[in-house]
Design a protein around this motif. Structure first.
Motif, PDB file in Angstrom:
ATOM      1  N   ARG A   1      41.195  45.257  30.151  1.00 18.67           N
ATOM      2  CA  ARG A   1      40.275  44.149  30.542  1.00 18.67           C
ATOM      3  C   ARG A   1      40.944  42.868  30.493  1.00 18.67           C
ATOM      4  O   ARG A   1      40.399  41.875  31.000  1.00 18.67           O
ATOM      5  N   GLU A   2      41.921  42.760  30.042  1.00 18.48           N
ATOM      6  CA  GLU A   2      42.614  41.369  29.965  1.00 18.48           C
ATOM      7  C   GLU A   2      43.328  41.058  31.383  1.00 18.48           C
ATOM      8  O   GLU A   2      43.421  39.752  31.718  1.00 18.48           O
ATOM      9  N   LEU A   3      43.369  42.138  32.429  1.00 13.27           N
ATOM     10  CA  LEU A   3      43.791  41.701  33.578  1.00 13.27           C
ATOM     11  C   LEU A   3      42.741  41.137  34.518  1.00 13.27           C
ATOM     12  O   LEU A   3      43.078  40.446  35.498  1.00 13.27           O
ATOM     13  N   ILE A   4      41.364  40.980  34.126  1.00 11.82           N
ATOM     14  CA  ILE A   4      40.655  40.080  34.872  1.00 11.82           C
ATOM     15  C   ILE A   4      40.636  38.621  34.837  1.00 11.82           C
ATOM     16  O   ILE A   4      40.798  38.242  36.079  1.00 11.82           O
ATOM     17  N   ALA A   5      41.099  38.271  33.741  1.00 12.19           N
ATOM     18  CA  ALA A   5      41.655  36.893  33.784  1.00 12.19           C
ATOM     19  C   ALA A   5      42.674  36.503  34.156  1.00 12.19           C
ATOM     20  O   ALA A   5      43.037  35.441  34.959  1.00 12.19           O
ATOM     21  N   LEU A   6      43.855  37.299  34.167  1.00 14.71           N
ATOM     22  CA  LEU A   6      44.936  37.229  34.610  1.00 14.71           C
ATOM     23  C   LEU A   6      44.938  37.284  36.276  1.00 14.71           C
ATOM     24  O   LEU A   6      45.575  36.374  36.919  1.00 14.71           O
ATOM     25  N   LEU A   7      44.419  38.198  36.602  1.00 14.80           N
ATOM     26  CA  LEU A   7      44.228  38.078  38.158  1.00 14.80           C
ATOM     27  C   LEU A   7      43.542  36.819  38.898  1.00 14.80           C
ATOM     28  O   LEU A   7      43.871  36.277  39.689  1.00 14.80           O
ATOM     29  N   ARG A   8      42.514  36.478  38.114  1.00 12.18           N
ATOM     30  CA  ARG A   8      41.779  35.179  38.504  1.00 12.18           C
ATOM     31  C   ARG A   8      42.718  34.099  38.477  1.00 12.18           C
ATOM     32  O   ARG A   8      42.780  33.262  39.179  1.00 12.18           O
ATOM     33  N   LEU A   9      43.333  33.719  37.184  1.00  8.43           N
ATOM     34  CA  LEU A   9      44.278  32.732  37.195  1.00  8.43           C
ATOM     35  C   LEU A   9      45.434  32.833  38.108  1.00  8.43           C
ATOM     36  O   LEU A   9      45.638  31.859  38.801  1.00  8.43           O
ATOM     37  N   ALA A  10      46.062  34.184  38.594  1.00  9.16           N
ATOM     38  CA  ALA A  10      47.025  34.259  39.533  1.00  9.16           C
ATOM     39  C   ALA A  10      46.477  33.625  41.034  1.00  9.16           C
ATOM     40  O   ALA A  10      47.192  32.875  41.693  1.00  9.16           O
ATOM     41  N   ARG A  11      45.553  34.235  41.469  1.00 10.65           N
ATOM     42  CA  ARG A  11      44.705  33.915  42.600  1.00 10.65           C
ATOM     43  C   ARG A  11      44.226  32.388  42.864  1.00 10.65           C
ATOM     44  O   ARG A  11      44.047  32.200  43.997  1.00 10.65           O
ATOM     45  N   SER A  12      43.919  31.715  41.875  1.00  9.92           N
ATOM     46  CA  SER A  12      43.523  30.348  41.816  1.00  9.92           C
ATOM     47  C   SER A  12      44.565  29.260  42.000  1.00  9.92           C
ATOM     48  O   SER A  12      44.369  28.175  42.035  1.00  9.92           O
ATOM     49  N   ALA A  13      45.866  29.991  41.568  1.00  8.13           N
ATOM     50  CA  ALA A  13      46.959  29.016  41.648  1.00  8.13           C
ATOM     51  C   ALA A  13      47.298  28.347  42.870  1.00  8.13           C
ATOM     52  O   ALA A  13      47.287  29.212  43.960  1.00  8.13           O
ATOM     53  N   ASN A  14      47.825  27.071  42.914  1.00  6.94           N
ATOM     54  CA  ASN A  14      48.245  26.726  44.026  1.00  6.94           C
ATOM     55  C   ASN A  14      49.716  26.834  44.313  1.00  6.94           C
ATOM     56  O   ASN A  14      50.343  26.902  43.484  1.00  6.94           O
TER      57      ASN A  14
ATOM     58  N   THR B   1      53.055  28.596  45.677  1.00  7.64           N
ATOM     59  CA  THR B   1      53.938  29.711  45.472  1.00  7.64           C
ATOM     60  C   THR B   1      52.908  30.764  44.463  1.00  7.64           C
ATOM     61  O   THR B   1      52.805  30.351  43.522  1.00  7.64           O
ATOM     62  N   PRO B   2      52.652  32.014  44.751  1.00  2.73           N
ATOM     63  CA  PRO B   2      51.903  32.770  43.931  1.00  2.73           C
ATOM     64  C   PRO B   2      52.727  33.084  42.676  1.00  2.73           C
ATOM     65  O   PRO B   2      53.980  33.402  42.695  1.00  2.73           O
ATOM     66  N   PRO B   3      52.272  33.000  41.370  1.00  3.08           N
ATOM     67  CA  PRO B   3      52.981  33.123  40.094  1.00  3.08           C
ATOM     68  C   PRO B   3      53.147  34.308  39.699  1.00  3.08           C
ATOM     69  O   PRO B   3      52.576  35.311  40.093  1.00  3.08           O
ATOM     70  N   LEU B   4      54.066  34.548  38.622  1.00  2.00           N
ATOM     71  CA  LEU B   4      53.966  35.429  37.832  1.00  2.00           C
ATOM     72  C   LEU B   4      53.078  34.983  36.519  1.00  2.00           C
ATOM     73  O   LEU B   4      53.332  34.030  35.857  1.00  2.00           O
ATOM     74  N   VAL B   5      52.252  35.961  36.139  1.00  2.00           N
ATOM     75  CA  VAL B   5      51.409  35.674  34.849  1.00  2.00           C
ATOM     76  C   VAL B   5      51.534  36.564  33.855  1.00  2.00           C
ATOM     77  O   VAL B   5      51.719  37.799  34.176  1.00  2.00           O
ATOM     78  N   VAL B   6      51.931  36.013  32.712  1.00  2.00           N
ATOM     79  CA  VAL B   6      52.533  36.773  31.720  1.00  2.00           C
ATOM     80  C   VAL B   6      51.386  36.956  30.493  1.00  2.00           C
ATOM     81  O   VAL B   6      50.856  35.611  30.103  1.00  2.00           O
ATOM     82  N   GLY B   7      50.931  38.066  29.885  1.00  2.00           N
ATOM     83  CA  GLY B   7      50.032  38.199  28.977  1.00  2.00           C
ATOM     84  C   GLY B   7      50.784  37.913  27.538  1.00  2.00           C
ATOM     85  O   GLY B   7      51.356  39.055  27.075  1.00  2.00           O
ATOM     86  N   VAL B   8      50.720  36.794  27.090  1.00  2.91           N
ATOM     87  CA  VAL B   8      51.556  36.460  25.909  1.00  2.91           C
ATOM     88  C   VAL B   8      50.693  37.162  24.466  1.00  2.91           C
ATOM     89  O   VAL B   8      49.283  36.832  24.409  1.00  2.91           O
ATOM     90  N   ARG B   9      51.214  38.004  23.719  1.00  2.64           N
ATOM     91  CA  ARG B   9      50.757  38.781  22.583  1.00  2.64           C
ATOM     92  C   ARG B   9      50.603  37.450  21.567  1.00  2.64           C
ATOM     93  O   ARG B   9      51.764  37.083  21.069  1.00  2.64           O
ATOM     94  N   THR B  10      49.229  37.185  21.065  1.00  2.00           N
ATOM     95  CA  THR B  10      49.032  36.257  20.176  1.00  2.00           C
ATOM     96  C   THR B  10      49.578  36.646  18.836  1.00  2.00           C
ATOM     97  O   THR B  10      49.956  36.054  17.693  1.00  2.00           O
ATOM     98  N   ARG B  11      49.192  37.936  18.330  1.00  2.00           N
ATOM     99  CA  ARG B  11      49.169  38.526  17.037  1.00  2.00           C
ATOM    100  C   ARG B  11      49.619  39.910  17.115  1.00  2.00           C
ATOM    101  O   ARG B  11      48.693  40.840  17.292  1.00  2.00           O
ATOM    102  N   ARG B  12      50.865  40.301  17.040  1.00  2.00           N
ATOM    103  CA  ARG B  12      51.347  41.532  17.262  1.00  2.00           C
ATOM    104  C   ARG B  12      50.782  42.418  16.202  1.00  2.00           C
ATOM    105  O   ARG B  12      50.804  41.927  14.937  1.00  2.00           O
ATOM    106  N   LYS B  13      50.658  43.637  16.457  1.00  2.00           N
ATOM    107  CA  LYS B  13      50.044  44.676  15.701  1.00  2.00           C
ATOM    108  C   LYS B  13      51.119  45.779  15.406  1.00  2.00           C
ATOM    109  O   LYS B  13      50.898  46.762  15.136  1.00  2.00           O
ATOM    110  N   ASP B  14      52.499  45.528  15.407  1.00  2.00           N
ATOM    111  CA  ASP B  14      53.564  46.289  15.084  1.00  2.00           C
ATOM    112  C   ASP B  14      53.926  46.074  13.737  1.00  2.00           C
ATOM    113  O   ASP B  14      53.468  44.994  13.092  1.00  2.00           O
TER     114      ASP B  14
END
Length: 251
Positions: A112-125, A127-140
């Motif tokens: 479900r995180e991809l919903i926000a990432l795709l919205r962010l990528a498609r709204s960028a001015n 060259t289309p970007p690479l969007v990276v989902g940065v893990r804020t709190r690793r569960k390893d």
């Protein structure tokens, strides 16, 4: 907004979610059900699983999940284990979407995180970007977190890719941009630096991270360190040897 869980045969997907898996039979029912839910809030989407030579019932489980809840699921299978980067390339080459998203198949990533990432990528001015989902709190475990933090810091200092989590599984980018990159095993850990060499801007977006549901990682920290150092030196060489024009015109 009109949403889609499945694709008609004559519909071209906007997004292809590509997932490389190896012996993940026990995690796949949960992952596929979450993918079906996420597709409700995405534009036309296909799911492309690439089985990288699993020895368990991974393919059979994926076929079952396609019949039960995910009709837009495609399954590609390697005849032997070739590595995660090779599996991702197989899936991305076969994908039909303009945009590619990658996640892991162990349940640690929330699709479900991809919903926000795709919205962010498609709204960028620009060259289309690479969007990276940065893990804020690793569960390893602590050793895995330490190894990842060290590797990310080393890559960031030497490659200057401005990405705090360059090895993050959740990424989104254009298919054609990926297929321009030189291909090698380990590529997926260096996408911010390699995309940057080809003029693709980077956007980072925080995402949640969860514990693995079943099984264990396919990599040890020692294995990651040895391979990572070798690959890092190779990427430094590749970037130094990359020469691209700022523009091209036909005369």
């Amino acid at each position: 907004m009109t949403e889609h869980t499945s694709l008609r045969s004559d519909t071209t997907p906007v997004l292809s979610i590509v997932i490389a898996v190896l012996d993940e039979r026990d995690n796949l029912p949960f992952v596929c059900k979450e993918l079906a839910e996420a597709c409700q809030s995405l534009p036309p989407t296909e799911i492309v699983f690439v089985d990288d030579g699993s020895r368990d019932d991974t393919v059979a489980v994926l076929q079952q999940m396609r019949a039960e809840c995910l009709p837009n699921l495609r399954v590609l299978s390697h005849d032997r284990c070739c590595g995660k980067s090779a599996a991702l390339r197989t899936g991305i080459t076969a994908a039909k979407g303009e945009w590619i998203a990658t996640i892991d198949g162990d349940g640690q990533d929330d699709p479900r995180e991809l919903i926000a990432l795709l919205r962010l990528a498609r709204s960028a001015n620009g060259t289309p970007p690479l969007v990276v989902g940065v893990r804020t709190r690793r569960k390893d475990g602590w050793s895995r977190r330490f190894a990842t933090r060290f590797a990310n810091g080393l890559r960031r200092r030497l490659l200057r890719d401005d990405c705090p989590d360059t090895g993050a599984p959740i990424k989104l980018f254009q298919r054609d941009a990926f297929l321009r990159l030189p291909q090698f095993e380990g590529l997926h850990r260096f996408l911010p630096a390699l995309f940057g060499s080809y003029g693709v801007p980077l956007l980072c977006h925080p995402v949640k991270h969860r514990p693995r549901l079943h099984g264990q990682s396919k990599y040890t920290n020692f294995n990651r360190a040895l391979v990572g150092i070798r690959d890092l030196l190779g990427v430094i060489w590749l970037r130094n040897r990359t020469r691209l024009p700022k523009s091209v015109r036909e005369c």
